[in-house]
Design a protein around this motif. Sequence first.
Motif, mmCIF file in Angstrom:
data_model
loop_
_atom_site.group_PDB
_atom_site.id
_atom_site.type_symbol
_atom_site.label_atom_id
_atom_site.label_comp_id
_atom_site.label_asym_id
_atom_site.label_seq_id
_atom_site.Cartn_x
_atom_site.Cartn_y
_atom_site.Cartn_z
ATOM 1 N N PHE A 51 31.126 -71.237 45.737
ATOM 2 C CA PHE A 51 30.774 -70.188 46.709
ATOM 3 C C PHE A 51 31.985 -69.322 47.015
ATOM 4 O O PHE A 51 31.876 -68.109 47.181
ATOM 5 N N LYS A 52 33.123 -69.948 47.066
ATOM 6 C CA LYS A 52 34.343 -69.173 47.276
ATOM 7 C C LYS A 52 34.555 -68.209 46.104
ATOM 8 O O LYS A 52 34.856 -67.032 46.287
ATOM 9 N N ALA A 53 34.350 -68.744 44.895
ATOM 10 C CA ALA A 53 34.511 -67.902 43.707
ATOM 11 C C ALA A 53 33.492 -66.765 43.727
ATOM 12 O O ALA A 53 33.807 -65.624 43.360
ATOM 13 N N ALA A 54 32.262 -67.074 44.170
ATOM 14 C CA ALA A 54 31.215 -66.053 44.220
ATOM 15 C C ALA A 54 31.625 -64.940 45.175
ATOM 16 O O ALA A 54 31.505 -63.757 44.865
ATOM 17 N N THR A 55 32.142 -65.314 46.341
ATOM 18 C CA THR A 55 32.580 -64.317 47.311
ATOM 19 C C THR A 55 33.730 -63.485 46.767
ATOM 20 O O THR A 55 33.729 -62.262 46.846
ATOM 21 N N GLU A 56 34.715 -64.185 46.198
ATOM 22 C CA GLU A 56 35.892 -63.469 45.688
ATOM 23 C C GLU A 56 35.545 -62.545 44.534
ATOM 24 O O GLU A 56 36.217 -61.549 44.306
ATOM 25 N N SER A 57 34.512 -62.879 43.801
ATOM 26 C CA SER A 57 34.151 -62.055 42.649
ATOM 27 C C SER A 57 33.621 -60.701 43.099
ATOM 28 O O SER A 57 33.635 -59.743 42.338
ATOM 29 N N GLY A 58 33.132 -60.630 44.345
ATOM 30 C CA GLY A 58 32.572 -59.370 44.820
ATOM 31 C C GLY A 58 31.094 -59.223 44.520
ATOM 32 O O GLY A 58 30.501 -58.169 44.779
ATOM 33 N N ALA A 59 30.484 -60.268 43.973
ATOM 34 C CA ALA A 59 29.053 -60.204 43.660
ATOM 35 C C ALA A 59 28.243 -60.054 44.946
ATOM 36 O O ALA A 59 28.669 -60.474 46.018
ATOM 37 N N LYS A 60 27.084 -59.421 44.827
ATOM 38 C CA LYS A 60 26.228 -59.244 45.997
ATOM 39 C C LYS A 60 25.243 -60.389 46.154
ATOM 40 O O LYS A 60 24.829 -60.698 47.265
ATOM 41 N N LEU A 61 24.854 -60.985 45.030
ATOM 42 C CA LEU A 61 23.895 -62.093 45.074
ATOM 43 C C LEU A 61 24.505 -63.323 44.422
ATOM 44 O O LEU A 61 25.258 -63.205 43.460
ATOM 45 N N ALA A 62 24.143 -64.504 44.959
ATOM 46 C CA ALA A 62 24.453 -65.754 44.283
ATOM 47 C C ALA A 62 23.137 -66.403 43.880
ATOM 48 O O ALA A 62 22.208 -66.483 44.696
ATOM 49 N N LEU A 63 23.040 -66.810 42.635
ATOM 50 C CA LEU A 63 21.875 -67.590 42.194
ATOM 51 C C LEU A 63 22.309 -69.047 42.172
ATOM 52 O O LEU A 63 23.292 -69.391 41.520
ATOM 53 N N ILE A 64 21.580 -69.886 42.891
ATOM 54 C CA ILE A 64 22.004 -71.270 43.037
ATOM 55 C C ILE A 64 21.107 -72.187 42.210
ATOM 56 O O ILE A 64 19.900 -72.260 42.432
ATOM 57 N N TYR A 65 21.732 -72.813 41.239
ATOM 58 C CA TYR A 65 21.035 -73.755 40.361
ATOM 59 C C TYR A 65 21.539 -75.150 40.677
ATOM 60 O O TYR A 65 22.501 -75.617 40.079
ATOM 61 N N GLY A 66 20.901 -75.832 41.670
ATOM 62 C CA GLY A 66 21.301 -77.180 42.010
ATOM 63 C C GLY A 66 20.241 -78.166 41.544
ATOM 64 O O GLY A 66 19.197 -77.773 41.014
ATOM 65 N N GLY A 67 20.535 -79.432 41.765
ATOM 66 C CA GLY A 67 19.601 -80.474 41.369
ATOM 67 C C GLY A 67 18.260 -80.327 42.059
ATOM 68 O O GLY A 67 17.197 -80.458 41.433
ATOM 69 N N ASP A 68 18.259 -80.033 43.356
ATOM 70 C CA ASP A 68 17.013 -79.894 44.115
ATOM 71 C C ASP A 68 16.162 -78.763 43.564
ATOM 72 O O ASP A 68 14.955 -78.908 43.375
ATOM 73 N N GLU A 69 16.829 -77.638 43.322
ATOM 74 C CA GLU A 69 16.116 -76.460 42.828
ATOM 75 C C GLU A 69 15.523 -76.733 41.456
ATOM 76 O O GLU A 69 14.375 -76.354 41.178
ATOM 77 N N LEU A 70 16.333 -77.379 40.597
ATOM 78 C CA LEU A 70 15.858 -77.672 39.247
ATOM 79 C C LEU A 70 14.595 -78.510 39.314
ATOM 80 O O LEU A 70 13.612 -78.248 38.618
ATOM 81 N N ALA A 71 14.604 -79.534 40.207
ATOM 82 C CA ALA A 71 13.458 -80.420 40.327
ATOM 83 C C ALA A 71 12.220 -79.663 40.797
ATOM 84 O O ALA A 71 11.096 -79.939 40.365
ATOM 85 N N LYS A 72 12.420 -78.685 41.683
ATOM 86 C CA LYS A 72 11.277 -77.938 42.217
ATOM 87 C C LYS A 72 10.888 -76.747 41.357
ATOM 88 O O LYS A 72 9.916 -76.044 41.654
ATOM 89 N N GLY A 73 11.674 -76.456 40.316
ATOM 90 C CA GLY A 73 11.372 -75.313 39.454
ATOM 91 C C GLY A 73 11.658 -73.993 40.116
ATOM 92 O O GLY A 73 11.023 -72.975 39.822
ATOM 93 N N VAL A 74 12.637 -73.978 41.041
ATOM 94 C CA VAL A 74 12.973 -72.734 41.739
ATOM 95 C C VAL A 74 14.466 -72.424 41.569
ATOM 96 O O VAL A 74 15.232 -73.245 41.084
#
Length: 437
Positions: A384-407
Motif C-alpha cells: 500500500f505504501k508502494a501504491a501511494t508512492e507510485s502516484g496511482a489513483k486506484l489500487a486493485l487488491i488481490y488477496g486470499g479472501d478476494e480470490l476465494a470469493k471471485g472478486v
Amino acid sequence: MATFQTLPGFREFYPEDLARRNHLFRLWRQTANTFGFAEYDAPVLEPLDLYKAKSGDEIENQLFSFTDKGGREVALRPEMTPTVCRLVGAKANALKRPIKWFSIAEFYRYERMQKGRGRCFFQFNADIFGEPGPEAEIELIALLVQCLCAFGLTDQDFYVRLSDRNLWFYYLEALGLDEARTRGVLGAIDRYEKYGDDAFKGYTETFGPLAPELKTAILDFLQIKSLPALEAKLQTLGGEKLAGRLADWRKLLGALDAMGLARFVEVDLGVVRGLAYYTGFVFEAFDRKGELRALAGGGRYDDLVQKLGGPALPAVGFAIGDMTFALLLEQRGLMPTFVQAPDVYCVIGGEAERQAAFGDIHALRAAGYRVDYPMKELAFGKQFKAATESGAKLALIYGGDELAKGVVKIRDLNQRNEVEVPRAQVAAHVRDFFSGS
RNA sequence: GCGGUCAUAGCUCAGUUGGUUAGAGCACAAGAUUGUGGAUCUUGGGGUCGCGGGUUCGAGUCCCGUUGGCCGCCCCA
C-alpha cells in the motif's frame, strides 16, 4: 567511480531529464503544427564541404569532423540551415509554396562549454522558403513568440530584437562606403553594445580611422529604437532602396501589432548577427533581465539555397536552443516536475493471487491503462505504501479472501474507500472510474 | 585557445598543525509487520578520497603534473 566518463560537453538524460526535454519538444511541435509547419528530419552526419562552402575554413575548428572509412571528409551537423537548404533545394520545383518546415534535432559543436552552451544541444528550427516579402518574417516571428509563450512565458520574461542587415547595407552605401568597409562597420556594430568605442578598433586597423561625421551617422542610426524614428531618419535620406525597406518594416510591424504581438518586439538596429549569410531582417530573442545568452535567433538568407547548389530561393528561418531556454523556464518556475505515475497499482497477496492478477493486469494494459505491480512478494503494508508512492489513483487488491470469493477489491487511493467487484467486471469498473474523473 | 576556481558514498557536505580501520544527513535496500497509506525504530549495501607521481615513519590533508566540473574571456553557425 565509473571507469568511463561522458565525453566533455555531452549530456545524458536520466528519466527526469528526458521528461523535461520531451516537454519542450512536445510544446514546440504542437505550436509549429498550429502554424501549419511540416516536420522533417535529416542526417546527423554531413559532408564537411556543406559547412565549408557556407562559411569558410575557419569554421572547421568548431566542427566535430573526421575522415570516414571510405575516405570521405565528414562532420556532425553544427546547425540545420545548410541541411534544410539542400533538402529544399533538391526538390524546390516540386514543393508546394509556401514551404513551411520545422525540425527538432541535435547539433554538435566542438567548443568550450559554459552556462547555456554545451558541445551538443537541441534546436527547434523553423524556416519558410519561397516567400521574398515580409510575410515570411511575420509568420516566423509570430511562431517564435508563441513557441515561448506556450510555456507560460510572457512579455515580462522575454522580447525579440528586430533589425535589418539590408537596411544597414543601403544606409552605409548611401554614406559612400564600399562593401568591404560596410562589413567592417557591421562587425563593429555587432560589438558596440558590449565594448563601446573599442568596437571600432578592428575597423580602424584595417581601413584607417573612420571619418567623424560617418561615425556620428552610424551611431545615430544605431540609436533608432522605433518605427517612427526610423521613418523620420529615412525621410531625410530618400532613395528607392531605403524606401522599399521602410515599406517592409511597416508591413512587418503592422502585422505583428495586429496579432497582438507588438509588445514582444523591439526595434534594435544593434543586432546584426555575426553570420555572413543573412541578407535582410534579422532577429534575436532574449530574456528581459539580460542574464542569459540569446534564447533564439534567425533572419533572412535569400542567397544560401542557390549558393549550396539549388535554385534561387528566398528563405527566412530561426532556431531556439534547448539549453538557455530550459534555464529560463527553471528560473521562472515554469518547468513542471514530471511524475510517471501509473493509473492502477495492484496489491497482490501470494503466488495464486498473482496468477489471477496477471490476467487483469495484461487486459488493462492492452486497454491503454498504465498498470504496475510489485515484482516480488511483499507485505500488504509495504504494497500500500508502494501504491501511494507510485502516484496511482486506484489500487486493485488481490488477496486470499478476494480470490476465494471471485472478486477484486478496488480502492480509491485518494478518497480512501473501496468496493468489491466481481473479477469479470474489473476492466469495466476501471474504465468507468477513469472516464468519470 | 586563455584566466580563475573546485574535485571525499547515487546527492548535499564534514574530515583538526599530516596520525588508528574515512564520517553524517538525504536517497536506496532489509526487518519490526501474512490484509490497508508518504510515519517511526533497527539494520544493511555502497568509497582505489578524480587519476598519476613526489615529500614523509605515515598523505583525503603538503608539492608537481594530469583529467574533469563550474565561472569569466575568445567564439558563437
